[in-house]
Design a protein around this motif. Structure first.
Motif, PDB file in Angstrom:
ATOM      1  N   VAL A   1      -1.230   0.907 -17.004  1.00  0.00           N
ATOM      2  CA  VAL A   1      -1.045   1.783 -15.853  1.00  0.00           C
ATOM      3  C   VAL A   1       0.394   2.268 -15.756  1.00  0.00           C
ATOM      4  O   VAL A   1       0.662   3.406 -15.344  1.00  0.00           O
ATOM      5  N   TYR A   2       1.353   1.418 -16.174  1.00  0.00           N
ATOM      6  CA  TYR A   2       2.769   1.784 -16.070  1.00  0.00           C
ATOM      7  C   TYR A   2       3.204   2.732 -17.186  1.00  0.00           C
ATOM      8  O   TYR A   2       4.312   3.261 -17.140  1.00  0.00           O
ATOM      9  N   SER A   3       2.329   2.945 -18.155  1.00  0.00           N
ATOM     10  CA  SER A   3       2.604   3.950 -19.183  1.00  0.00           C
ATOM     11  C   SER A   3       2.262   5.346 -18.695  1.00  0.00           C
ATOM     12  O   SER A   3       2.710   6.342 -19.272  1.00  0.00           O
ATOM     13  N   VAL A   4       1.461   5.413 -17.636  1.00  0.00           N
ATOM     14  CA  VAL A   4       1.018   6.704 -17.111  1.00  0.00           C
ATOM     15  C   VAL A   4       1.674   7.013 -15.765  1.00  0.00           C
ATOM     16  O   VAL A   4       2.052   8.155 -15.498  1.00  0.00           O
ATOM     17  N   ILE A   5       1.839   5.986 -14.920  1.00  0.00           N
ATOM     18  CA  ILE A   5       2.365   6.175 -13.567  1.00  0.00           C
ATOM     19  C   ILE A   5       3.561   5.264 -13.367  1.00  0.00           C
ATOM     20  O   ILE A   5       3.530   4.096 -13.791  1.00  0.00           O
ATOM     21  N   ASP A   6       4.603   5.754 -12.715  1.00  0.00           N
ATOM     22  CA  ASP A   6       5.795   4.943 -12.488  1.00  0.00           C
ATOM     23  C   ASP A   6       5.511   3.827 -11.490  1.00  0.00           C
ATOM     24  O   ASP A   6       4.569   3.901 -10.685  1.00  0.00           O
ATOM     25  N   SER A   7       6.312   2.795 -11.527  1.00  0.00           N
ATOM     26  CA  SER A   7       6.075   1.595 -10.726  1.00  0.00           C
ATOM     27  C   SER A   7       6.129   1.873  -9.227  1.00  0.00           C
ATOM     28  O   SER A   7       5.396   1.250  -8.446  1.00  0.00           O
ATOM     29  N   VAL A   8       6.985   2.802  -8.787  1.00  0.00           N
ATOM     30  CA  VAL A   8       7.094   3.116  -7.365  1.00  0.00           C
ATOM     31  C   VAL A   8       5.780   3.711  -6.858  1.00  0.00           C
ATOM     32  O   VAL A   8       5.262   3.324  -5.800  1.00  0.00           O
ATOM     33  N   THR A   9       5.226   4.651  -7.608  1.00  0.00           N
ATOM     34  CA  THR A   9       3.956   5.265  -7.216  1.00  0.00           C
ATOM     35  C   THR A   9       2.833   4.247  -7.225  1.00  0.00           C
ATOM     36  O   THR A   9       1.972   4.247  -6.340  1.00  0.00           O
ATOM     37  N   VAL A  10       2.831   3.349  -8.214  1.00  0.00           N
ATOM     38  CA  VAL A  10       1.807   2.306  -8.274  1.00  0.00           C
ATOM     39  C   VAL A  10       1.869   1.432  -7.030  1.00  0.00           C
ATOM     40  O   VAL A  10       0.840   1.099  -6.423  1.00  0.00           O
ATOM     41  N   SER A  11       3.081   1.065  -6.614  1.00  0.00           N
ATOM     42  CA  SER A  11       3.241   0.228  -5.415  1.00  0.00           C
ATOM     43  C   SER A  11       2.757   0.958  -4.171  1.00  0.00           C
ATOM     44  O   SER A  11       2.127   0.350  -3.285  1.00  0.00           O
ATOM     45  N   GLN A  12       3.046   2.248  -4.080  1.00  0.00           N
ATOM     46  CA  GLN A  12       2.588   3.034  -2.931  1.00  0.00           C
ATOM     47  C   GLN A  12       1.063   3.087  -2.876  1.00  0.00           C
ATOM     48  O   GLN A  12       0.462   2.944  -1.803  1.00  0.00           O
ATOM     49  N   ILE A  13       0.439   3.271  -4.016  1.00  0.00           N
ATOM     50  CA  ILE A  13      -1.025   3.337  -4.069  1.00  0.00           C
ATOM     51  C   ILE A  13      -1.635   1.988  -3.712  1.00  0.00           C
ATOM     52  O   ILE A  13      -2.635   1.906  -2.997  1.00  0.00           O
ATOM     53  N   GLU A  14      -1.026   0.919  -4.185  1.00  0.00           N
ATOM     54  CA  GLU A  14      -1.512  -0.417  -3.831  1.00  0.00           C
ATOM     55  C   GLU A  14      -1.461  -0.617  -2.322  1.00  0.00           C
ATOM     56  O   GLU A  14      -2.389  -1.184  -1.721  1.00  0.00           O
ATOM     57  N   GLY A  15      -0.374  -0.149  -1.687  1.00  0.00           N
ATOM     58  CA  GLY A  15      -0.250  -0.284  -0.245  1.00  0.00           C
ATOM     59  C   GLY A  15      -1.283   0.530   0.512  1.00  0.00           C
ATOM     60  O   GLY A  15      -1.740   0.130   1.590  1.00  0.00           O
ATOM     61  N   MET A  16      -1.669   1.664  -0.032  1.00  0.00           N
ATOM     62  CA  MET A  16      -2.657   2.518   0.629  1.00  0.00           C
ATOM     63  C   MET A  16      -4.037   1.867   0.702  1.00  0.00           C
ATOM     64  O   MET A  16      -4.803   2.138   1.625  1.00  0.00           O
ATOM     65  N   TYR A  17      -4.352   1.020  -0.285  1.00  0.00           N
ATOM     66  CA  TYR A  17      -5.694   0.438  -0.339  1.00  0.00           C
ATOM     67  C   TYR A  17      -5.674  -1.083  -0.124  1.00  0.00           C
ATOM     68  O   TYR A  17      -6.621  -1.774  -0.492  1.00  0.00           O
ATOM     69  N   ASP A  18      -4.615  -1.560   0.488  1.00  0.00           N
ATOM     70  CA  ASP A  18      -4.529  -2.973   0.852  1.00  0.00           C
ATOM     71  C   ASP A  18      -5.591  -3.284   1.907  1.00  0.00           C
ATOM     72  O   ASP A  18      -5.644  -2.626   2.947  1.00  0.00           O
ATOM     73  N   PRO A  19      -6.463  -4.255   1.674  1.00  0.00           N
ATOM     74  CA  PRO A  19      -7.525  -4.564   2.640  1.00  0.00           C
ATOM     75  C   PRO A  19      -7.009  -4.941   4.025  1.00  0.00           C
ATOM     76  O   PRO A  19      -7.766  -4.865   4.999  1.00  0.00           O
ATOM     77  N   SER A  20      -5.744  -5.338   4.144  1.00  0.00           N
ATOM     78  CA  SER A  20      -5.209  -5.724   5.441  1.00  0.00           C
ATOM     79  C   SER A  20      -4.789  -4.524   6.299  1.00  0.00           C
ATOM     80  O   SER A  20      -4.465  -4.688   7.476  1.00  0.00           O
ATOM     81  N   MET A  21      -4.828  -3.322   5.727  1.00  0.00           N
ATOM     82  CA  MET A  21      -4.405  -2.127   6.456  1.00  0.00           C
ATOM     83  C   MET A  21      -5.439  -1.743   7.508  1.00  0.00           C
ATOM     84  O   MET A  21      -6.644  -1.917   7.316  1.00  0.00           O
ATOM     85  N   ASP A  22      -4.931  -1.235   8.650  1.00  0.00           N
ATOM     86  CA  ASP A  22      -5.826  -0.754   9.710  1.00  0.00           C
ATOM     87  C   ASP A  22      -6.488   0.561   9.322  1.00  0.00           C
ATOM     88  O   ASP A  22      -7.634   0.823   9.708  1.00  0.00           O
ATOM     89  N   ARG A  23      -5.756   1.424   8.617  1.00  0.00           N
ATOM     90  CA  ARG A  23      -6.284   2.705   8.151  1.00  0.00           C
ATOM     91  C   ARG A  23      -6.005   2.790   6.670  1.00  0.00           C
ATOM     92  O   ARG A  23      -4.843   2.715   6.245  1.00  0.00           O
ATOM     93  N   ILE A  24      -7.016   2.920   5.867  1.00  0.00           N
ATOM     94  CA  ILE A  24      -6.830   2.904   4.420  1.00  0.00           C
ATOM     95  C   ILE A  24      -6.629   4.317   3.891  1.00  0.00           C
ATOM     96  O   ILE A  24      -6.972   5.310   4.523  1.00  0.00           O
ATOM     97  N   GLY A  25      -6.048   4.379   2.680  1.00  0.00           N
ATOM     98  CA  GLY A  25      -5.836   5.663   2.026  1.00  0.00           C
ATOM     99  C   GLY A  25      -4.626   6.417   2.520  1.00  0.00           C
ATOM    100  O   GLY A  25      -4.504   7.619   2.292  1.00  0.00           O
ATOM    101  N   ARG A  26      -3.682   5.719   3.188  1.00  0.00           N
ATOM    102  CA  ARG A  26      -2.506   6.395   3.723  1.00  0.00           C
ATOM    103  C   ARG A  26      -1.244   5.646   3.338  1.00  0.00           C
ATOM    104  O   ARG A  26      -1.238   4.417   3.262  1.00  0.00           O
TER     105      ARG A  26
END
Length: 325
Positions: A134-159
């Motif tokens: 995944v890090y060969s295609v997407i930079d680590s910062v973007t990967v971390s942001q995407i992980e945060g968007m779909y964290d099950p603990s989030m009140d609103r997902i995808g943001r």
């Protein structure tokens, strides 16, 4: 009948109709200030359609057929479309014109789907087997942001920002989706190369993200989010890609037309696909903002809605508009 005799017999009718078309385009159809000039418009239009059918059947020169076809198109625009209201035209487009156009241009749509989905499936499999890919295609910062968007603990997902309202995200999704569609369409002008690049790139991006989400165990959150709007969004992207491929192909293989005229013709044929892509992406943005991100709806319900969306897309483009296609 030879072509020379055919042209000699009907040339005066074609010229008379062309003069009426020019007048109607300039002053508005059936304008009161020149009613006499537009008499017999319908009769001449029907005769022109008859001549075009004869020319095609008898395989007259491509130049003659293209001239008649262009004149018929202009007459059709005046005779039918300008006499109906905007809501009627939208209704006709959605219910008839769009699915008919997709079936007529199915070759480009299927190629666009292949360019979009196949690379995504390939990198999906690679990332599942080698998570670090995944890090060969997407930079680590973007990967971390995407992980945060779909964290099950989030009140609103995808943001990325919980403070964003549904309306703000609706606008954000529209801007993002339309941007992708515009790139896919406009890129076709470079002999299809731009369209191919954007389709492949977006397919790879989505495939890598899908696999990475599974690798970190967020798949239920992610797939319940994308289920509702994926059918509209992905179909909208591939429709814009099909339109772009058609533009580019007209430059590569213009046939009996000049490249300029072939590009103009392809632009006219591809516009229903572009409008359809915008329509579907608008629906996708609405669902994504007001339905997909809600955590209070059971995942099973979202999956059922997602399956219904894909079935609707399949049935719509297969059967809608058959009576006029």
């Amino acid at each position: 009948m030879r072509q020379e005799e055919f042209e000699k017999r009907y040339e005066s009718d074609w010229q008379a109709f062309k003069a009426q078309v020019v007048l109607a385009e300039s002053f508005g159809f059936y304008k009161r200030s020149a009613p006499g000039e537009l008499e017999a418009f319908a009769e001449r239009y029907r005769k022109l359609c008859y001549c075009l059918a004869l020319a095609r059947e008898r395989q007259y020169s491509p130049y003659l057929i293209s001239q008649l076809d262009a004149l018929v198109f202009r007459g059709h625009q005046l005779f039918y479309q300008k006499r109906v209201g905007v809501f009627r035209r939208i209704y006709q487009f959605i219910l008839f014109d769009l699915p008919v156009a997709v079936r007529a241009q199915l070759k480009f749509f299927l190629i666009a789907c292949a360019l979009f989905y196949l690379p995504g499936l390939i990198v999906f499999g690679i990332t599942l087997m080698s998570p670090e890919f995944v890090y060969s295609v997407i930079d680590s910062v973007t990967v971390s942001q995407i992980e945060g968007m779909y964290d099950p603990s989030m009140d609103r997902i995808g943001r990325e920002r919980q403070s964003d309202t549904d309306f703000m995200m609706f606008g954000h999704y529209i801007k993002n989706n339309i941007g992708i569609a515009f790139q896919s369409y406009a890129g076709g002008i470079i002999a299809t190369l731009g369209t191919q690049f954007y389709l492949i790139y977006n397919g790879i991006f989505i495939g890598v993200i899908d696999a990475h989400i599974i690798n970190i165990g967020y798949q239920e959150t992610f797939y319940s989010f994308v289920a509702g709007h994926s059918s509209y969004e992905l179909t909208g992207i591939t429709l814009s890609g099909a339109a772009g491929l058609q533009l580019g192909w007209s430059i590569i293989a213009p046939g009996n037309y000049t490249r300029r005229q072939a590009l103009i013709n392809a632009g006219k044929r591809s516009m229903p696909l572009v409008y359809g892509a915008i329509f579907l992406l608008f629906i996708a943005a609405f669902v994504e903002a007001f339905w997909s991100s809600t955590t209070g709806i059971p995942s099973q319900t979202k999956y059922l809605v997602g399956i219904a969306g894909w079935l609707f897309i399949l049935l719509y483009f297969t059967f809608a508009g058959r009576g006029r296609g």
